[in-house]
Design a protein around this motif. Structure first.
Motif, PDB file in Angstrom:
ATOM      1  N   ALA A 105       0.801  -1.224   0.000  1.00 35.50           N
ATOM      2  CA  ALA A 105       0.000   0.000   0.000  1.00 35.50           C
ATOM      3  C   ALA A 105       0.835   1.275   0.000  1.00 35.50           C
ATOM      4  O   ALA A 105       0.297   2.371  -0.142  1.00 35.50           O
ATOM      5  N   LEU A 106       2.148   1.135   0.172  1.00 38.62           N
ATOM      6  CA  LEU A 106       3.015   2.313   0.268  1.00 38.62           C
ATOM      7  C   LEU A 106       2.882   3.190  -0.977  1.00 38.62           C
ATOM      8  O   LEU A 106       2.767   2.694  -2.099  1.00 38.62           O
ATOM      9  N   PRO A 107       2.952   4.517  -0.787  1.00 38.93           N
ATOM     10  CA  PRO A 107       2.861   5.423  -1.946  1.00 38.93           C
ATOM     11  C   PRO A 107       3.819   5.054  -3.077  1.00 38.93           C
ATOM     12  O   PRO A 107       3.398   4.987  -4.242  1.00 38.93           O
ATOM     13  N   LYS A 108       5.064   4.761  -2.754  1.00 34.82           N
ATOM     14  CA  LYS A 108       6.047   4.530  -3.820  1.00 34.82           C
ATOM     15  C   LYS A 108       5.719   3.278  -4.649  1.00 34.82           C
ATOM     16  O   LYS A 108       6.228   3.116  -5.750  1.00 34.82           O
ATOM     17  N   ASN A 109       4.882   2.378  -4.107  1.00 35.35           N
ATOM     18  CA  ASN A 109       4.540   1.138  -4.820  1.00 35.35           C
ATOM     19  C   ASN A 109       3.276   1.242  -5.642  1.00 35.35           C
ATOM     20  O   ASN A 109       2.794   0.230  -6.165  1.00 35.35           O
ATOM     21  N   GLN A 110       2.710   2.423  -5.770  1.00 34.19           N
ATOM     22  CA  GLN A 110       1.448   2.581  -6.503  1.00 34.19           C
ATOM     23  C   GLN A 110       1.717   2.832  -7.979  1.00 34.19           C
ATOM     24  O   GLN A 110       2.754   3.382  -8.365  1.00 34.19           O
ATOM     25  N   PRO A 111       0.744   2.451  -8.845  1.00 34.77           N
ATOM     26  CA  PRO A 111       0.946   2.589 -10.296  1.00 34.77           C
ATOM     27  C   PRO A 111       1.223   4.020 -10.756  1.00 34.77           C
ATOM     28  O   PRO A 111       1.898   4.226 -11.754  1.00 34.77           O
ATOM     29  N   ASP A 112       0.696   5.005 -10.008  1.00 28.81           N
ATOM     30  CA  ASP A 112       0.869   6.400 -10.445  1.00 28.81           C
ATOM     31  C   ASP A 112       2.006   7.118  -9.717  1.00 28.81           C
ATOM     32  O   ASP A 112       2.163   8.325  -9.857  1.00 28.81           O
ATOM     33  N   ALA A 113       2.786   6.362  -8.944  1.00 28.27           N
ATOM     34  CA  ALA A 113       3.933   6.996  -8.277  1.00 28.27           C
ATOM     35  C   ALA A 113       4.962   7.354  -9.323  1.00 28.27           C
ATOM     36  O   ALA A 113       5.180   6.609 -10.285  1.00 28.27           O
ATOM     37  N   PRO A 114       5.637   8.476  -9.147  1.00 29.22           N
ATOM     38  CA  PRO A 114       6.653   8.846 -10.132  1.00 29.22           C
ATOM     39  C   PRO A 114       7.814   7.844 -10.082  1.00 29.22           C
ATOM     40  O   PRO A 114       8.131   7.324  -9.020  1.00 29.22           O
ATOM     41  N   SER A 115       8.424   7.592 -11.236  1.00 32.79           N
ATOM     42  CA  SER A 115       9.621   6.728 -11.215  1.00 32.79           C
ATOM     43  C   SER A 115      10.741   7.543 -10.603  1.00 32.79           C
ATOM     44  O   SER A 115      10.846   8.741 -10.826  1.00 32.79           O
TER      45      SER A 115
END
Lengths: 213, 212
Positions: free
Chosen positions: B201-211
């Protein structure tokens, strides 16, 4: 040994306390009113975040109006405040949370900011009115077409318990023009016909200032 | 005909959305992730008139507000209950959840938006956020004084944990909060980070997180 009455730590003007007073009245719970004044140093032992209200029920202390009211909902079966139907239950919780997370915390921030001198009176007032308007407009859209007596039906539910105090504060403290929010205006008139709401209004609390002062 | 998956309108960085992602993961609910920016997406108002995220669309039911969504999931999906039956522990969970969602995050949101709109400087914005996080975290430390359980209210993850982790995460990653001042919360955060439902659920693991 008789069990003591629950004790409600409250302040007359606090809209969060007003919500709990309504819920206690609707459920016919006899309680002891204990007024908390601003910056009361002993109150921190009851509620570490130092906000009102708090409920002490026997050896148990709970704070935060939504947590208190959901506790009352479990413990006192009279006048249920949440429907069984999941959709209607969710709308009640959503409306309650619009009030207690999206409107009132910003109102509180602005009021405290004025008291602390961090915000001027115009700025403080504008913040409150912006957030009340944003929340009320959203609720009007959410309930568009509503023709029931109260927000989610013909019985008072959780949404109504949270709406009445916010509307009251808007009208009496922040010059909100309720004609812009016709559903909420209609509900408020209906709430004010109900004894449980009338008895809970700020002006009727033991710590309210005497009229004319 | 198969029932469609619930749809979660949310965004990677939103701590309110983060709470619901944890709850969905804990309950093993397969959902469709729909990234939305309410500031720029004019259609989102039809889903949520107040234009905040998250919102959950489950069949013909639309639920908004992370606490309302969490309590809906609690009713509908019995796996991994988030609220104890015991009234005192249940109330404590709701109280902690509400400290986060009424006493901390709305002021964080206010300050972040204020900075974004140019109404306040970055120092002013950060000071407001840090003030309210500190106030809330100190209160929760006092409420949980003497806590020896694995998580906030017992040895199972409950509602308070679902609300605490996103706020701690935001504090550490976005607002320079020194978690050594809040030892119980620091310990809980480390425990949460061992759990797959929280990691996913972490922000960095979401599809729309910036690379990166």
């Amino acid at each position: 040994m008789a069990v003591g009455k629950p004790v409600l730590y409250s302040a007359w003007i606090s809209s969060c306390s007003f919500r709990v007073r309504i819920a206690l009245n609707l459920k016919g719970v006899d309680y002891e009113y204990r007024a908390v004044t601003w910056n009361d140093p002993d109150y921190e032992k009851i509620n570490p975040i130092k906000y009102v209200p708090a409920l002490v029920d026997g050896d148990f202390v709970v704070s935060d109006s939504l947590a208190i009211i959901l506790y009352l909902e479990d413990k006192y079966s009279q006048h249920p405040l949440l429907p069984q139907d999941l959709k209607k239950k969710a709308i009640n919780l959503q409306i309650a949370n619009i009030v207690c997370s999206s409107i009132q915390p910003l109102q509180c921030y602005a009021v405290i900011g004025l008291l602390d001198g961090r915000l001027g009176s115009d700025e403080s007032f504008q913040i409150v009115r912006t957030y009340i308007d944003k929340g009320f407009r959203a609720i009007e859209k959410l309930l568009e077409g509503c023709d029931s007596k109260y927000a989610t039906g013909d019985e008072i539910q959780l949404a109504d318990v949270f709406l009445a105090p916010q509307i009251h504060a808007g009208m009496t403290r922040f010059q909100i023009d309720m004609s812009k929010y016709p559903l909420l205006e209609r509900f408020y008139k209906a709430y004010m016909e109900i004894p449980a709401f009338q008895v809970a209004v700020p002006e009727k609390q033991p710590d309210a200032p005497s009229p004319g002062v | 005909m198969a029932t469609a998956k619930p749809i979660l309108y949310n965004s990677w960085i939103s701590s309110c959305s983060h709470r619901v992602r944890i709850a969905l993961n804990l309950k093993g609910v397969d959902y469709e992730y729909r990234s939305v920016n309410p500031l720029t997406d004019p259609d989102y108002e039809k889903i949520n008139p107040i234009k905040y995220i998250p919102a959950l669309v489950d069949g013909d039911i639309v639920i908004c507000d992370s606490l309302a969504i969490s309590l809906y999931l609690e009713d509908k999906y019995p796996a991994h209950p988030l609220l104890p039956k015991d009234l005192k522990r249940k109330a404590l969970n709701l109280q902690i959840a509400n400290i986060v969602c009424s006493s901390i995050q709305p002021l964080q949101g206010y300050a972040v938006i204020g900075l974004h709109k140019g109404n306040m400087s970055s120092d002013q914005s950060l000071q407001i956020v840090q003030h309210y996080i500190d106030k809330g975290f100190r209160a929760i430390e006092k409420l949980l004084d003497g806590c020896e359980s694995k998580y906030a209210t017992g040895d199972d993850v409950q509602l308070s944990d679902v609300f605490l982790e996103p706020q701690i995460h935001a504090g550490i990653n976005r607002f320079q909060i020194d978690m050594s001042k809040y030892p119980i919360l620091a310990r809980l955060h480390d425990a949460y980070m061992e759990i797959p439902a929280f990691q996913a659920a972490l922000p960095k693991n979401q599809p729309d997180a910036p690379s990166s």
